[in-house]
Design an enzyme around this catalytic site. Structure first.
Site, PDB file in Angstrom:
ATOM      1  N   SER A 686       4.366 -35.119 -52.594  1.00 60.59           N
ATOM      2  CA  SER A 686       3.614 -33.318 -51.861  1.00 60.59           C
ATOM      3  C   SER A 686       3.412 -32.661 -53.175  1.00 60.59           C
ATOM      4  O   SER A 686       2.459 -30.964 -52.934  1.00 60.59           O
ATOM      5  CB  SER A 686       4.098 -32.942 -50.568  1.00 60.59           C
ATOM      6  OG  SER A 686       5.536 -32.214 -52.071  1.00 60.59           O
ATOM      7  N   LYS A 729       7.861 -26.111 -45.270  1.00 61.74           N
ATOM      8  CA  LYS A 729       7.288 -25.520 -46.152  1.00 61.74           C
ATOM      9  C   LYS A 729       5.897 -23.702 -46.066  1.00 61.74           C
ATOM     10  O   LYS A 729       5.975 -23.091 -46.934  1.00 61.74           O
ATOM     11  CB  LYS A 729       5.888 -26.421 -47.306  1.00 61.74           C
ATOM     12  CG  LYS A 729       6.632 -27.545 -46.712  1.00 61.74           C
ATOM     13  CD  LYS A 729       5.082 -29.132 -47.503  1.00 61.74           C
ATOM     14  CE  LYS A 729       6.065 -29.766 -47.750  1.00 61.74           C
ATOM     15  NZ  LYS A 729       5.701 -31.140 -48.664  1.00 61.74           N
TER      16      LYS A 729
END
Length: 788
Positions: A686, A729
């Site tokens: 990611s 996140k």
């Protein structure tokens, strides 16, 4: 005629008048010498007078041996005329008389009662001529007496010789009766039987019965001797008792212990198979001496079977509104989680016989997974038990150890059920993801049967060895990550994810729960210590950066302990804590918003990462030095993250012309990509978008906006691919002061999972390609800013 007037001296007594000596529990037969214990004033006076005058006495047995000094009605009528051999006074003050019996007599009447009894008697003379039947009985009696002596352990040889030497059948009968182990009443009956034939028959009957008892005793001795060796001598007495009970047809022990066990087995309401096993083990226990090594093991096993809650259940309180109030009272926020729990309880209320799903709360530490399980148990009114699975690597910890091993015990599941005492508790399997397989077995596989509704109604613990029904148990699992849980086990659980808390949620939790709990733990009241909302917010922002609230609670505790010192020392009666006091007590801030500082130069991008402790921000730094075009990667990166860096470099090189980058800059230089916090391992795809952005910023000399963070996987064609952990996140980005978050367009479906308070603070940019990312993330070029 009876008179109470005693003669002037016993020397003047006629031959048919005797001094009567009462005796207890001792029958003296004619021809036998025996010691007699003297008690009571009449007996003592009679003995002293007989010794003084050297006269014979009449020995009469008391009807009740407990009477100290009986009257004449308390004495038998038939006794023995005896001569006194010796009068003995022992050191303890007791008196004994050694007498030799001579002949039977019957009391006609008493002529004196004070100071001792004197009676007129009728002596009995044995017949001189005997018929054949009497002689035959006498011969049989002699044979039986010798047989009995052979069966007696350590019988004196003199007694056998004496019996052989006796020629008179009446004397033989009296000697045998005297030395037989009979009750006093039986011996008195024999003494009072004047007819010799009847007397012999009675003695033979008693002697035959005694011989049978001696034979059984010898058999018991032989069996006992064969059953035990030298190391088990202490169990001999118990074994003898067991053999005696067996011969008598009694299976009960001397105590009530085994009967209590049998009753407890019946009261436990076990299933047929378990009850049959318990009764079988109880039968083994009855045949086993208490000193045997297996006795305690078998007893412990029975205690476990009895203690298991085979049929005990609690009534569930399925009040949905009450459950909603309890969840709201115990937890702030977590609306989706609460809604799913209420749905679960509603289905359980409408379909009580249905199979309940296995819930599994997944989230970072400190977000309330365990306390949610406690709230569910409280709402249902059921027992709550927690089974810690962290670090378990032995299958036997789940299924139990087999009873063949010394010190074996049931597994954690069976132990938790016993502690709960009910068949339908709420059982929390804590830290499922921390299990690990080893050479001792795979605990994950053992949990498959426990958590499978199709199998757990016949769960078999290795120690118990019988099926136990777990279908009524409400299982709740907790985990930090799902990756380490095998697919088959994960498939049996319904996953409910808990994200980290936002700053506002932490503030509310601190005000409603943490502060109150720490005040109580430190012996303080709300009147003594007041903590301002600004102080709590400062703790959240500057001193704790976590997904949960455990660190925040520790910091609140540190503030209150400092206040407790002030109050306990008498320097103040109350303390108010504001932001200034927080800095004085805890020192300088541990965290600072360094996003703007780090991204103020080209080549630094802010990424978003997921960790088992929740989301976090991640800085990607790039630098260019003279070289030959090599790529240098540092920061303890995993293989997947290294490949993402290589893909980002290839992508930037392929689009150098379009980005305005001189290819010669790449051929004559080495690129170095570094991810700070090098002591922490990092991996995953990611960070690809952030790495590409960092390289583009470095090579174009355009800085990355300070309030922008990004996540996403990058392909060689520049396509931004979706990643996981979007919710965590975004929460981390809001916590770090980020304003804009760049996410893959294909993660738009995860937007609804992000808390509303976080969505209100962030601007979301949905990127399809790397161009969308660079257009929003990079500042304008220097010449563009100058033209503007």
């Amino acid at each position: 005629m009876t008179t109470n007037d005693a003669p002037s001296t016993s020397n003047t007594l006629p031959e048919d008048v005797l001094i009567i000596l009462p005796v207890r529990d001792t029958v003296v037969f004619p021809g036998v010498v025996l010691p007699i214990a003297i008690g009571g004033k009449h007996a003592l006076a009679a003995a002293q007078e007989a010794v003084r005058t050297q006269r014979r006495v009449g020995l009469l047995v008391q009807k009740d041996a407990t009477v100290e000094d009986p009257d004449t009605d308390g004495l038998h009528q038939v006794g023995t005329v005896a001569s006194v051999v010796r009068f003995v006074t022992a050191a303890d003050g007791t008196h004994h008389l050694i007498c030799q019996g001579e002949q039977r007599f019957t009391v006609l009447d008493y002529v004196s009662r004070d100071p001792f009894y004197v009676a007129r008697i009728e002596p009995y003379k044995e017949a001189v001529t005997l018929d054949r039947e009497v002689e035959a009985r006498g011969l049989n009696l002699r044979e039986k007496a010798m047989e009995a002596l052979q069966l007696l352990p350590q019988a004196p040889a003199e007694l056998a010789n004496a019996i052989r030497a006796i020629e008179s059948i009446p004397s033989l009968a009296d000697v045998v009766a005297s030395f037989m182990d009979l009750k006093t009443a039986d011996k008195q009956d024999i003494l009072a039987t004047f007819d010799l034939r009847t007397r012999l028959d009675r003695i033979l009957t008693l002697l035959n019965r005694r011989i049978e008892v001696l034979k059984v005793s010898r058999q018991i001795d032989e069996r006992t001797r064969e059953a035990f060796d030298e190391r088990q001598k202490e169990a001999v007495l118990r074994e003898r008792l067991r053999q005696i009970q067996k011969e008598l047809g009694e299976t009960d022990r001397s105590g009530a212990e085994l009967e209590d066990l049998k009753k407890a087995i019946k009261d436990a309401a076990m299933p047929p198979e378990a009850e049959e096993q318990a009764l079988r083990e109880l039968a083994r226990l009855e045949r086993m001496p208490e000193g045997a090594a297996e006795y305690s093991m078998t007893r412990t096993y029975l205690d476990w079977l009895i203690a298991m809650p085979w049929s005990k259940t609690d009534a569930e309180q399925l009040d949905i509104e009450r459950a909603r109030a309890i969840l709201d009272e115990d937890h702030y926020g977590l609306e989706k989680v609460k809604r799913r729990i209420l749905e679960f309880l509603a289905v359980r209320k409408l379909n009580p016989q249905g199979r309940s799903p296995i819930l599994c709360f997944v989230g970072p530490p400190g977000v309330g997974k365990t306390s949610l399980g406690q709230s569910i148990a409280k709402a249902l009114g059921l027992e709550f038990r927690r089974v810690s699975l962290g670090g378990v690597h032995d299958e036997a910890e789940i299924r139990g150890h087999r009873r063949t091993y010394i010190g074996s015990l049931p597994g954690n599941i069976a132990q938790a059920m016993r502690k709960a005492g009910r068949r339908n508790p709420v059982l929390m399997l804590d830290e499922v993801d921390k299990l690990s397989a080893s050479h001792q077995g795979d605990p994950f596989s053992a949990l498959l049967e426990v958590l499978d509704p199709e199998q757990n109604n016949t769960f078999r613990d290795n120690y118990l060895g019988v099926p136990f029904d777990l279908s009524k148990v409400l299982f709740i699992g907790t985990a930090n990550v799902l990756d380490s849980i095998p697919g088959p086990l994960r498939d049996r659980m319904e996953i409910i994810e808990l994200t980290g808390y936002t700053e506002e949620e932490k503030l509310q939790i601190a005000r409603r729960y943490l502060l109150k709990r720490q005040l109580e733990a430190n012996g303080l009241s709300a009147d003594q210590v007041q903590v301002s909302e600004e102080a709590l917010r400062k703790l959240i922002v500057d001193y704790t950066r976590e997904a949960g609230v455990r660190g925040l609670e520790r910091q609140i505790g540190a503030l209150l302990r400092n206040a407790a010192v002030t109050i306990a020392s008498g320097r103040a009666t109350s303390v108010a804590i504001d932001t200034e006091e927080v800095t004085q007590i805890l020192g300088a801030a541990r965290f600072e918003n360094d996003v703007a500082l780090r991204t103020s130069v080209p080549g630094v991008a802010t990424g978003l990462a997921w960790t088992p402790a929740g989301g976090d921000i991640l800085f990607i730094e790039s630098s260019r030095v003279k070289g030959s075009g090599k790529l240098i990667l540092t920061g303890q990166l995993g293989d997947v993250m290294k490949e993402s860096a290589q893909a980002a470099v290839t992508l930037i090189k392929s689009q150098a012309d379009r980005l305005g980058i001189d290819p010669a800059m790449l051929d004559n230089a080495d690129l170095h990509i570094h991810v700070p916090a090098g002591a922490i391992p990092k991996d995953g795809p990611s960070a690809g978008v952030a790495m590409a952005t960092s390289l583009a910023s470095l090579l174009t000399q355009r800085t990355v906006r300070a309030d922008v963070a990004m996540t996403g996987e990058i392909s060689l064609r520049g396509v931004v691919l979706p990643v996981g952990g979007i919710k965590e996140k975004c929460v981390a980005a809001a916590r770090a002061g980020i304003r804009t978050v760049i996410l893959p367009a294909r993660n738009r479906r995860d937007l609804e999972d992000i808390p509303e308070s976080v969505r209100a603070r962030l601007e979301f940019v949905w990127a399809e390609k790397i161009d969308d990312v660079l257009a929003r993330a990079l500042e304008d070029a220097p010449e563009q800013r100058a033209a503007a």
